[in-house]
Design a protein around this motif. Sequence first.
Motif, PDB file in Angstrom:
ATOM      1  N   TYR A  75      15.965   6.444   1.590  1.00 52.38           N
ATOM      2  CA  TYR A  75      15.233   7.598   2.104  1.00 52.38           C
ATOM      3  C   TYR A  75      14.890   8.503   0.929  1.00 52.38           C
ATOM      4  N   ALA A  76      13.631   8.907   0.839  1.00 52.60           N
ATOM      5  CA  ALA A  76      13.204   9.810  -0.223  1.00 52.60           C
ATOM      6  C   ALA A  76      12.450  10.972   0.405  1.00 52.60           C
ATOM      7  N   TYR A  77      12.883  12.180   0.084  1.00 52.79           N
ATOM      8  CA  TYR A  77      12.215  13.375   0.589  1.00 52.79           C
ATOM      9  C   TYR A  77      11.062  13.718  -0.337  1.00 52.79           C
ATOM     10  N   GLY A  78       9.901  14.015   0.235  1.00 58.37           N
ATOM     11  CA  GLY A  78       8.751  14.426  -0.558  1.00 58.37           C
ATOM     12  C   GLY A  78       8.116  15.667   0.035  1.00 58.37           C
ATOM     13  N   ALA A  79       7.824  16.618  -0.820  1.00 59.03           N
ATOM     14  CA  ALA A  79       7.148  17.825  -0.367  1.00 59.03           C
ATOM     15  C   ALA A  79       5.656  17.569  -0.183  1.00 59.03           C
ATOM     16  N   THR A  80       5.203  16.393  -0.606  1.00 57.94           N
ATOM     17  CA  THR A  80       3.793  16.052  -0.537  1.00 57.94           C
ATOM     18  C   THR A  80       3.619  14.614  -0.078  1.00 57.94           C
ATOM     19  N   ARG A  81       2.442  14.297   0.363  1.00 61.50           N
ATOM     20  CA  ARG A  81       2.102  12.927   0.744  1.00 61.50           C
ATOM     21  C   ARG A  81       1.195  12.306  -0.321  1.00 61.50           C
ATOM     22  N   SER A  82       1.217  12.875  -1.475  1.00 64.40           N
ATOM     23  CA  SER A  82       0.349  12.500  -2.583  1.00 64.40           C
ATOM     24  C   SER A  82       0.611  11.077  -3.071  1.00 64.40           C
ATOM     25  N   GLY A  83      -0.459  10.416  -3.505  1.00 64.95           N
ATOM     26  CA  GLY A  83      -0.316   9.095  -4.110  1.00 64.95           C
ATOM     27  C   GLY A  83       0.522   9.133  -5.373  1.00 64.95           C
ATOM     28  N   VAL A  84       0.572  10.276  -6.046  1.00 67.96           N
ATOM     29  CA  VAL A  84       1.408  10.426  -7.240  1.00 67.96           C
ATOM     30  C   VAL A  84       2.877  10.279  -6.861  1.00 67.96           C
ATOM     31  N   PHE A  85       3.263  10.793  -5.688  1.00 66.14           N
ATOM     32  CA  PHE A  85       4.643  10.613  -5.220  1.00 66.14           C
ATOM     33  C   PHE A  85       4.926   9.136  -4.966  1.00 66.14           C
ATOM     34  N   VAL A  86       3.954   8.424  -4.392  1.00 65.03           N
ATOM     35  CA  VAL A  86       4.101   6.985  -4.156  1.00 65.03           C
ATOM     36  C   VAL A  86       4.317   6.265  -5.480  1.00 65.03           C
ATOM     37  N   GLN A  87       3.566   6.637  -6.502  1.00 67.22           N
ATOM     38  CA  GLN A  87       3.727   6.020  -7.815  1.00 67.22           C
ATOM     39  C   GLN A  87       5.142   6.229  -8.347  1.00 67.22           C
ATOM     40  N   SER A  88       5.668   7.432  -8.221  1.00 74.81           N
ATOM     41  CA  SER A  88       7.022   7.695  -8.728  1.00 74.81           C
ATOM     42  C   SER A  88       8.061   6.947  -7.906  1.00 74.81           C
ATOM     43  N   LEU A  89       7.816   6.792  -6.621  1.00 71.23           N
ATOM     44  CA  LEU A  89       8.758   6.111  -5.734  1.00 71.23           C
ATOM     45  C   LEU A  89       8.873   4.622  -6.078  1.00 71.23           C
TER      46      LEU A  89
END
Length: 73
Positions: free
Chosen positions: A25-39
Amino acid sequence: KAATSRSYMWVARTPIKQPNPIVYYAYGATRSGVFVQSLYEGYLGVLQCDGYSGYNLLGNSVHRTGLLDSCSA
């Protein structure tokens, strides 16, 4: 945070047939593709996902599959 603020919980898991399945489970303050890249940084393999366009930033190291192959766009 206020109850009206938006945030997102990203969930990833190993395939069901793995002897020791893992759910992440990963909490994200955004739904940004950049968050997907880091994940998924450093991940090589198959990702079953929905048609969210943020996955387009993952590049060729990840083969995306999903309902009607909607992720392979």
